[in-house]
Each structure stands twice: as structure tokens, then as C-alpha cells.
Design a protein around this motif. Structure first.
Motif, PDB file in Angstrom:
ATOM      1  N   ALA A  25     -82.833  58.525  43.165  1.00  0.00           N
ATOM      2  CA  ALA A  25     -82.554  58.468  41.723  1.00  0.00           C
ATOM      3  C   ALA A  25     -83.835  58.161  40.952  1.00  0.00           C
ATOM      4  CB  ALA A  25     -81.477  57.422  41.433  1.00  0.00           C
ATOM      5  N   LEU A  26     -84.607  57.228  41.450  1.00  0.00           N
ATOM      6  CA  LEU A  26     -85.875  56.876  40.800  1.00  0.00           C
ATOM      7  C   LEU A  26     -86.840  58.056  40.836  1.00  0.00           C
ATOM      8  CD1 LEU A  26     -87.282  54.488  39.440  1.00  0.00           C
ATOM      9  CD2 LEU A  26     -88.058  53.757  41.708  1.00  0.00           C
ATOM     10  N   PHE A  62     -89.611  65.563  53.995  1.00  0.00           N
ATOM     11  CA  PHE A  62     -88.737  65.659  52.822  1.00  0.00           C
ATOM     12  C   PHE A  62     -88.426  64.261  52.292  1.00  0.00           C
ATOM     13  CE2 PHE A  62     -84.611  66.025  50.722  1.00  0.00           C
ATOM     14  CZ  PHE A  62     -84.744  67.184  49.964  1.00  0.00           C
ATOM     15  N   HIS A  63     -87.986  63.393  53.185  1.00  0.00           N
ATOM     16  CA  HIS A  63     -87.580  62.048  52.769  1.00  0.00           C
ATOM     17  C   HIS A  63     -88.767  61.186  52.338  1.00  0.00           C
ATOM     18  CE1 HIS A  63     -83.265  62.249  53.718  1.00  0.00           C
ATOM     19  NE2 HIS A  63     -83.650  63.170  54.583  1.00  0.00           N
ATOM     20  N   THR A  64     -89.887  61.295  53.032  1.00  0.00           N
ATOM     21  CA  THR A  64     -91.040  60.473  52.648  1.00  0.00           C
ATOM     22  C   THR A  64     -91.708  60.989  51.372  1.00  0.00           C
ATOM     23  OG1 THR A  64     -92.490  61.642  54.209  1.00  0.00           O
ATOM     24  CG2 THR A  64     -91.454  59.581  54.975  1.00  0.00           C
ATOM     25  N   THR A  65     -91.610  62.272  51.104  1.00  0.00           N
ATOM     26  CA  THR A  65     -92.129  62.813  49.841  1.00  0.00           C
ATOM     27  C   THR A  65     -91.327  62.263  48.673  1.00  0.00           C
ATOM     28  OG1 THR A  65     -92.937  64.827  50.917  1.00  0.00           O
ATOM     29  CG2 THR A  65     -92.571  64.942  48.532  1.00  0.00           C
ATOM     30  N   GLU A  71     -93.240  56.332  42.993  1.00  0.00           N
ATOM     31  CA  GLU A  71     -94.410  55.616  42.485  1.00  0.00           C
ATOM     32  C   GLU A  71     -94.268  54.113  42.701  1.00  0.00           C
ATOM     33  OE1 GLU A  71     -94.988  56.874  38.448  1.00  0.00           O
ATOM     34  OE2 GLU A  71     -95.439  58.925  39.043  1.00  0.00           O
ATOM     35  N   ASN A  72     -93.557  53.747  43.765  1.00  0.00           N
ATOM     36  CA  ASN A  72     -93.353  52.351  44.120  1.00  0.00           C
ATOM     37  C   ASN A  72     -93.802  52.190  45.576  1.00  0.00           C
ATOM     38  OD1 ASN A  72     -91.986  50.036  45.317  1.00  0.00           O
ATOM     39  ND2 ASN A  72     -90.859  49.873  43.400  1.00  0.00           N
ATOM     40  N   GLY A  73     -94.923  51.510  45.756  1.00  0.00           N
ATOM     41  CA  GLY A  73     -95.500  51.372  47.088  1.00  0.00           C
ATOM     42  C   GLY A  73     -94.596  50.653  48.070  1.00  0.00           C
ATOM     43  N   SER A  77     -93.530  52.458  51.444  1.00  0.00           N
ATOM     44  CA  SER A  77     -93.857  51.822  52.727  1.00  0.00           C
ATOM     45  C   SER A  77     -92.613  51.538  53.555  1.00  0.00           C
ATOM     46  CB  SER A  77     -94.617  50.513  52.493  1.00  0.00           C
ATOM     47  OG  SER A  77     -95.870  50.773  51.925  1.00  0.00           O
ATOM     48  N   THR A  78     -91.551  51.096  52.903  1.00  0.00           N
ATOM     49  CA  THR A  78     -90.314  50.779  53.626  1.00  0.00           C
ATOM     50  C   THR A  78     -89.698  52.036  54.222  1.00  0.00           C
ATOM     51  OG1 THR A  78     -89.909  48.847  52.223  1.00  0.00           O
ATOM     52  CG2 THR A  78     -88.014  49.746  53.423  1.00  0.00           C
ATOM     53  N   VAL A  79     -89.632  53.102  53.447  1.00  0.00           N
ATOM     54  CA  VAL A  79     -89.068  54.362  53.957  1.00  0.00           C
ATOM     55  C   VAL A  79     -89.934  54.891  55.099  1.00  0.00           C
ATOM     56  CG1 VAL A  79     -88.544  56.772  53.372  1.00  0.00           C
ATOM     57  CG2 VAL A  79     -87.808  54.922  51.847  1.00  0.00           C
ATOM     58  N   ALA A  80     -91.249  54.822  54.944  1.00  0.00           N
ATOM     59  CA  ALA A  80     -92.139  55.272  56.018  1.00  0.00           C
ATOM     60  C   ALA A  80     -91.924  54.438  57.280  1.00  0.00           C
ATOM     61  CB  ALA A  80     -93.602  55.183  55.570  1.00  0.00           C
ATOM     62  N   TRP A  81     -91.754  53.123  57.131  1.00  0.00           N
ATOM     63  CA  TRP A  81     -91.517  52.236  58.280  1.00  0.00           C
ATOM     64  C   TRP A  81     -90.200  52.582  58.966  1.00  0.00           C
ATOM     65  CZ3 TRP A  81     -87.812  48.101  58.654  1.00  0.00           C
ATOM     66  CH2 TRP A  81     -87.943  47.334  59.808  1.00  0.00           C
TER      67      TRP A  81
END
Length: 150
Positions: A25-26, A62-65, A71-73, A77-81
Motif C-alpha cells: 500500500a505504501l 518482485f517482492h523486494t522491489t 522508501e523506508n529502509g 531490510s526486513t523484507v530482504a531478511w
């Protein structure tokens, strides 16, 4: 940083369900045209590799993009982890290897719908579609494993 403390695949999916719909959503409100274009290219690669193991790498992108587009680090970072856990933590690695062996791949139509909502900058629809997508993935995995136990 990857800390494999026995975190299982359903725990990762549950955490993704808590984070990714809101991140989507963001992202719908914040994505640049360049990020939408990049996401469209990733989606095209997903379509070209549909029903093959290489589709997994495009699913991750797709998800990490989308997470990066918030624009929230902290979110990025959490999604990448969570994807690192999914791809490398022992329980998750075994889980996904079995899923792929069974020919269960990401649902392309879900990703297309999410992308369309992002293009339209429809935050509510993007949130709902991402939630639906992750709930479907969880249900498909749970059904597969309950079938194996029967």
C-alpha cells in the motif's frame, strides 16, 4: 544478517503477511515510474519463466522491489531478511526444495493483479491483493503438507 534459529516457513509467511500488504500500500503511493518500469520487467521475466525453478528468483525480486519502493529502509531490510530466511535458513530451504520438486510455483496472476494496482496507484487494492496472495501461498503450502501427512 541471517540468523537461523529454527524459524520455519510458516513463521516467515506469517511475518510476510503482517508486513508486505502494508508495504505494498505504501509503495502504491510512493513508487517512481522507474520503479514501476523495473517491476514490469520483473513481472515479464516471471511470465517467461513460469512453471520453472528460475521463476523463484523473479518472485523474490518482485517482492523486494516493492519493499524498496516504500522508501523506508526498515521495511526494505526486513523484507530482504525474510527472503534470506526463506531461501537460506535450513527449515525453509528444505520446505522450498520440496515445493519446487512438486511443481508448485508462485501464482503469476496474483503478481499481475498486484502490479496493476500499483500502476493505478490504488493503495487499498494493492494491500488487499498482496494479503490475498500471501494467504493463498500459505494455504497452498499448508494443503501440500497436510496431504503428505495423510
Amino acid at each position: 544478517r541471517l540468523h537461523d534459529e529454527g524459524i520455519g516457513p510458516f513463521e516467515v509467511l506469517e511475518m510476510r503477511l503482517l508486513i508486505e500488504p502494508e508495504a505494498c500500500a505504501l509503495a502504491a503511493r510512493r513508487m517512481t515510474q522507474a520503479q514501476l518500469d523495473e517491476l514490469g520487467e520483473v513481472l515479464a521475466e516471471m511470465a517467461r519463466s513460469e512453471h520453472t525453478p528460475s521463476m523463484e528468483q523473479y518472485d523474490r525480486r518482485f517482492h523486494t522491489t516493492i519493499a524498496r519502493a516504500t522508501e523506508n529502509g526498515a521495511i526494505e531490510s526486513t523484507v530482504a531478511w525474510l527472503w534470506e530466511l526463506r531461501d537460506h535458513a535450513e527449515l525453509n530451504k528444505m520446505f522450498h526444495a520440496r515445493i519446487i520438486e512438486e511443481g508448485i510455483y508462485p501464482v503469476l496472476d496474483d503478481h499481475k493483479a498486484i502490479y496493476a494496482a500499483l500502476v493505478e496507484r490504488n493503495a487499498e487494492q494493492a494491500r488487499d491483493l498482496m494479503k490475498h496472495h500471501l494467504e493463498n501461498a500459505t494455504a497452498a503450502a499448508a494443503t501440500y503438507f497436510s496431504d503428505q501427512d495423510a
